[in-house]
Design a protein around this motif. Structure first.
Motif, PDB file in Angstrom:
ATOM      1  N   TRP A  61      14.573   2.824   3.429  1.00 38.68           N
ATOM      2  CA  TRP A  61      14.180   3.567   4.625  1.00 38.68           C
ATOM      3  C   TRP A  61      15.307   4.505   5.073  1.00 38.68           C
ATOM      4  N   GLU A  62      16.540   4.024   5.043  1.00 46.52           N
ATOM      5  CA  GLU A  62      17.676   4.872   5.437  1.00 46.52           C
ATOM      6  C   GLU A  62      17.810   6.072   4.505  1.00 46.52           C
ATOM      7  N   GLU A  63      17.595   5.858   3.217  1.00 47.68           N
ATOM      8  CA  GLU A  63      17.652   6.976   2.266  1.00 47.68           C
ATOM      9  C   GLU A  63      16.516   7.963   2.539  1.00 47.68           C
ATOM     10  N   PHE A  64      15.331   7.438   2.823  1.00 52.51           N
ATOM     11  CA  PHE A  64      14.171   8.267   3.152  1.00 52.51           C
ATOM     12  C   PHE A  64      14.471   9.141   4.378  1.00 52.51           C
ATOM     13  N   LEU A  65      15.041   8.523   5.425  1.00 52.70           N
ATOM     14  CA  LEU A  65      15.407   9.270   6.633  1.00 52.70           C
ATOM     15  C   LEU A  65      16.416  10.360   6.312  1.00 52.70           C
ATOM     16  N   GLY A  66      17.380  10.038   5.463  1.00 45.16           N
ATOM     17  CA  GLY A  66      18.391  11.018   5.079  1.00 45.16           C
ATOM     18  C   GLY A  66      17.799  12.207   4.347  1.00 45.16           C
ATOM     19  N   ILE A  67      16.855  11.950   3.457  1.00 47.73           N
ATOM     20  CA  ILE A  67      16.209  13.057   2.734  1.00 47.73           C
ATOM     21  C   ILE A  67      15.468  13.950   3.710  1.00 47.73           C
ATOM     22  N   ALA A  68      14.712  13.344   4.620  1.00 53.17           N
ATOM     23  CA  ALA A  68      13.977  14.134   5.616  1.00 53.17           C
ATOM     24  C   ALA A  68      14.954  14.971   6.449  1.00 53.17           C
ATOM     25  N   ARG A  69      16.040  14.355   6.913  1.00 49.93           N
ATOM     26  CA  ARG A  69      17.051  15.073   7.699  1.00 49.93           C
ATOM     27  C   ARG A  69      17.645  16.223   6.901  1.00 49.93           C
ATOM     28  N   GLY A  70      18.049  15.930   5.673  1.00 47.77           N
ATOM     29  CA  GLY A  70      18.666  16.957   4.836  1.00 47.77           C
ATOM     30  C   GLY A  70      17.739  18.118   4.544  1.00 47.77           C
ATOM     31  N   ALA A  71      16.454  17.841   4.457  1.00 46.75           N
ATOM     32  CA  ALA A  71      15.469  18.888   4.176  1.00 46.75           C
ATOM     33  C   ALA A  71      15.006  19.594   5.447  1.00 46.75           C
ATOM     34  N   GLY A  72      15.361  19.040   6.596  1.00 41.18           N
ATOM     35  CA  GLY A  72      14.939  19.658   7.862  1.00 41.18           C
ATOM     36  C   GLY A  72      13.482  19.392   8.192  1.00 41.18           C
ATOM     37  N   LYS A  73      12.935  18.291   7.716  1.00 37.96           N
ATOM     38  CA  LYS A  73      11.535  17.940   7.991  1.00 37.96           C
ATOM     39  C   LYS A  73      11.510  16.703   8.882  1.00 37.96           C
ATOM     40  N   THR A  74      10.418  16.553   9.630  1.00 36.31           N
ATOM     41  CA  THR A  74      10.271  15.350  10.434  1.00 36.31           C
ATOM     42  C   THR A  74       9.924  14.193   9.503  1.00 36.31           C
ATOM     43  N   VAL A  75      10.156  12.987   9.973  1.00 31.47           N
ATOM     44  CA  VAL A  75       9.850  11.814   9.161  1.00 31.47           C
ATOM     45  C   VAL A  75       8.346  11.729   8.880  1.00 31.47           C
ATOM     46  N   PRO A  76       7.459  11.948   9.873  1.00 38.70           N
ATOM     47  CA  PRO A  76       6.029  11.925   9.538  1.00 38.70           C
ATOM     48  C   PRO A  76       5.631  12.987   8.508  1.00 38.70           C
ATOM     49  N   GLU A  77       6.207  14.183   8.585  1.00 39.96           N
ATOM     50  CA  GLU A  77       5.897  15.211   7.586  1.00 39.96           C
ATOM     51  C   GLU A  77       6.303  14.744   6.197  1.00 39.96           C
ATOM     52  N   PHE A  78       7.496  14.179   6.101  1.00 42.65           N
ATOM     53  CA  PHE A  78       7.999  13.728   4.808  1.00 42.65           C
ATOM     54  C   PHE A  78       7.171  12.565   4.282  1.00 42.65           C
ATOM     55  N   LEU A  79       6.677  11.723   5.183  1.00 38.76           N
ATOM     56  CA  LEU A  79       5.827  10.612   4.765  1.00 38.76           C
ATOM     57  C   LEU A  79       4.486  11.112   4.231  1.00 38.76           C
ATOM     58  N   VAL A  80       3.913  12.147   4.835  1.00 35.51           N
ATOM     59  CA  VAL A  80       2.666  12.711   4.308  1.00 35.51           C
ATOM     60  C   VAL A  80       2.894  13.200   2.885  1.00 35.51           C
ATOM     61  N   ALA A  81       4.004  13.858   2.646  1.00 35.07           N
ATOM     62  CA  ALA A  81       4.283  14.377   1.308  1.00 35.07           C
ATOM     63  C   ALA A  81       4.432  13.253   0.289  1.00 35.07           C
ATOM     64  N   ASN A  82       5.008  12.155   0.694  1.00 33.04           N
ATOM     65  CA  ASN A  82       5.289  11.067  -0.238  1.00 33.04           C
ATOM     66  C   ASN A  82       4.208  10.002  -0.292  1.00 33.04           C
ATOM     67  N   GLY A  83       3.363   9.963   0.701  1.00 32.23           N
ATOM     68  CA  GLY A  83       2.312   8.950   0.743  1.00 32.23           C
ATOM     69  C   GLY A  83       0.967   9.583   1.020  1.00 32.23           C
ATOM     70  N   LEU A  84       0.723  10.711   0.368  1.00 33.23           N
ATOM     71  CA  LEU A  84      -0.472  11.510   0.646  1.00 33.23           C
ATOM     72  C   LEU A  84      -1.759  10.703   0.647  1.00 33.23           C
ATOM     73  N   THR A  85      -2.038   9.971  -0.405  1.00 34.71           N
ATOM     74  CA  THR A  85      -3.336   9.296  -0.485  1.00 34.71           C
ATOM     75  C   THR A  85      -3.451   8.194   0.550  1.00 34.71           C
ATOM     76  N   ASP A  86      -2.355   7.527   0.866  1.00 41.89           N
ATOM     77  CA  ASP A  86      -2.413   6.490   1.894  1.00 41.89           C
ATOM     78  C   ASP A  86      -2.666   7.099   3.269  1.00 41.89           C
ATOM     79  N   VAL A  87      -1.987   8.191   3.579  1.00 40.75           N
ATOM     80  CA  VAL A  87      -2.208   8.857   4.866  1.00 40.75           C
ATOM     81  C   VAL A  87      -3.618   9.424   4.914  1.00 40.75           C
ATOM     82  N   ARG A  88      -4.065   9.994   3.806  1.00 44.90           N
ATOM     83  CA  ARG A  88      -5.433  10.527   3.754  1.00 44.90           C
ATOM     84  C   ARG A  88      -6.451   9.434   4.044  1.00 44.90           C
ATOM     85  N   ASP A  89      -6.299   8.287   3.401  1.00 48.88           N
ATOM     86  CA  ASP A  89      -7.244   7.198   3.622  1.00 48.88           C
ATOM     87  C   ASP A  89      -7.197   6.712   5.063  1.00 48.88           C
TER      88      ASP A  89
END
Length: 150
Positions: A61-89
């Motif tokens: 989770w800490e690494e995930f947060l760091g990637i989102a921070r480094g990319a300048g994206k919010t955590v929910p945005e980054f989660l949609v990108a990485n968990g698309l089908t789960d968020v879609r469902d």
């Protein structure tokens, strides 16, 4: 490490997030005519499952947060990108016009699946029955695959 990765691949991550949000909207419109998913709705669904992701593995989770921070994206945005089908469902479980998640999925005409399942009898497989399922990644992800050696 996460922040460095996010900074290094910032442009790709930003584009991937936007493609995934667009794809989510297109998918729902195609298989659920009349149902529209806004960016806000997708991000609310992602927000609803952040705590579960955080509890699953603290270091990841800490690494995930760091990637989102480094990319300048919010955590929910980054989660949609990485968990698309789960968020879609999850979005599709949501009742139209209300903020609550329904207890049953929405129904649709046509094949809304993206996975391949198979089964074979023991007789066909030398005595041991086989079954399995894939998670078929949408082709838009190919442009963004990166192999990292740690």
């Amino acid at each position: 490490m996460g922040e460095a990765f996010g900074e290094t691949y910032r442009e790709d991550i930003v584009e991937f997030v936007e493609r995934r949000l667009h794809y989510l909207s297109e998918f729902v419109g195609k298989y659920y005519p009349g149902r529209r998913v806004t960016r806000e709705e997708a991000l609310i669904a992602a927000q609803a499952v952040l705590e579960a992701h955080k509890r699953y593995d603290g270091a990841l989770w800490e690494e995930f947060l760091g990637i989102a921070r480094g990319a300048g994206k919010t955590v929910p945005e980054f989660l949609v990108a990485n968990g698309l089908t789960d968020v879609r469902d999850l979005v599709l479980l949501r009742g139209p016009g209300n903020g609550e998640y329904a207890s049953r999925p929405a129904t649709a005409e046509g094949d809304a699946g993206e996975c391949t399942a198979f089964g074979a009898s023991g007789e066909a497989c030398g005595g041991t029955p086989l079954q399995g399922q894939t998670w078929d990644m949408h082709p838009d992800a190919r442009d963004f695959l990166v192999v990292v050696r740690r």
